[in-house]
Design an enzyme around this catalytic site. Sequence first.
Site, PDB file in Angstrom:
ATOM      1  N   ASP A   1      49.858  41.537  45.462  1.00 30.88           N
ATOM      2  CA  ASP A   1      50.413  41.111  44.186  1.00 30.88           C
ATOM      3  C   ASP A   1      51.934  41.199  44.269  1.00 30.88           C
ATOM      4  O   ASP A   1      52.484  42.209  44.737  1.00 30.88           O
ATOM      5  CB  ASP A   1      49.888  42.001  43.060  1.00 30.88           C
ATOM      6  CG  ASP A   1      50.380  41.551  41.696  1.00 30.88           C
ATOM      7  OD1 ASP A   1      49.715  40.704  41.083  1.00 30.88           O
ATOM      8  OD2 ASP A   1      51.432  42.059  41.246  1.00 30.88           O
ATOM      9  N   ILE A   2      52.620  40.139  43.819  1.00 33.03           N
ATOM     10  CA  ILE A   2      54.083  40.139  43.833  1.00 33.03           C
ATOM     11  C   ILE A   2      54.588  41.065  42.729  1.00 33.03           C
ATOM     12  O   ILE A   2      54.207  40.932  41.568  1.00 33.03           O
ATOM     13  CB  ILE A   2      54.640  38.723  43.645  1.00 33.03           C
ATOM     14  CG1 ILE A   2      54.153  37.801  44.770  1.00 33.03           C
ATOM     15  CG2 ILE A   2      56.172  38.749  43.617  1.00 33.03           C
ATOM     16  CD1 ILE A   2      54.597  36.364  44.631  1.00 33.03           C
TER      17      ILE A   2
ATOM     18  N   GLU B   1      50.111  35.442  40.549  1.00 34.75           N
ATOM     19  CA  GLU B   1      50.893  35.941  41.684  1.00 34.75           C
ATOM     20  C   GLU B   1      50.063  36.833  42.595  1.00 34.75           C
ATOM     21  O   GLU B   1      50.606  37.591  43.396  1.00 34.75           O
ATOM     22  CB  GLU B   1      52.119  36.714  41.191  1.00 34.75           C
ATOM     23  CG  GLU B   1      51.830  37.979  40.420  1.00 34.75           C
ATOM     24  CD  GLU B   1      51.639  37.760  38.922  1.00 34.75           C
ATOM     25  OE1 GLU B   1      51.858  38.728  38.174  1.00 34.75           O
ATOM     26  OE2 GLU B   1      51.270  36.645  38.511  1.00 34.75           O
TER      27      GLU B   1
END
Length: 301
Positions: A179-180, A222
């Site tokens: 996950d960003i 994301e």
Amino acid sequence: MMKLDQSSYARIIDNLHDGLYFVDADRIITYWNKAAERITGYRAAEVIGKSCADNILTHVDSEGCVLCLGTCPLAATINDGKEREAEVFLHHKNGHRVPVLVRVNSLVDEQGRVIGGIELFTDLSSIQVNQQRIAELEQLALLDGLTRLANRVYLEREIDNRLHEFDRLAVPFGLLFLDIDHFKQFNDTYGHAVGDEVLKAVAQTFVVNSRPFDLFGRWGGEEFIGIIRNITGKDLLYQAERMRLLIERNYLIQNDQKLQVTVSIGATVIRPGDTMETLVKRADELLYESKDNGRNRVTLG
């Protein structure tokens, strides 16, 4: 200006990632670097002093035509001095064909006379695997339109396939849930167009730095998932840390500003009795451990 001695040049050339070899005017091999050994399976001692057409590389084109019999780019370049580039298939020592991009040029002496040729060749096998995968996913509507990675539907199918493979053959695999970090804040600050460029850059990092038989896809927003085949926990951690570091070192330039993001990762290896739900849930929980412990880190469990 910095000057390098001859031994430094030799060391650089010998350790190039791409295969490189020199031939004289009669196309007898005079030099063969380490990457050429790795890509072709032939050691330098086996080929130096021989013709490249002497049952060594014997390039063929996509139609199966043997280029050594009349359309060899290297021979043509030695003849007219013009640079050439072509995608061909070389013969590996083990008997199979390897797709390569070759770039050839002539070698000249101090008087400008052609005395041989040089060929640099790049292994295209993993590149072609990815291009073929993209074409197949497009046809089946299983490709994420923005990142050009597998979408969630395809990822779920692949996880299910790997679970069945584990049940039948005990072939292990790992799952990376990525996950960003602070991506909503990033989007709010720089806009969704820039955010989309970041998503594409992260996706491309997966594509060019993963093994051909592994799969990365966009889970949603994301979030990304990597399905890493035939791997131990220790090696999965190494792969995850490698991806994390590469993404950390990525950057985009927008209005003379360097923009960077990081990712948090949860990493886990298949266990007996796992289902898709338990596997993904465990990876997701490990991901949030990474976030709770400061982000930009990997948690293995």
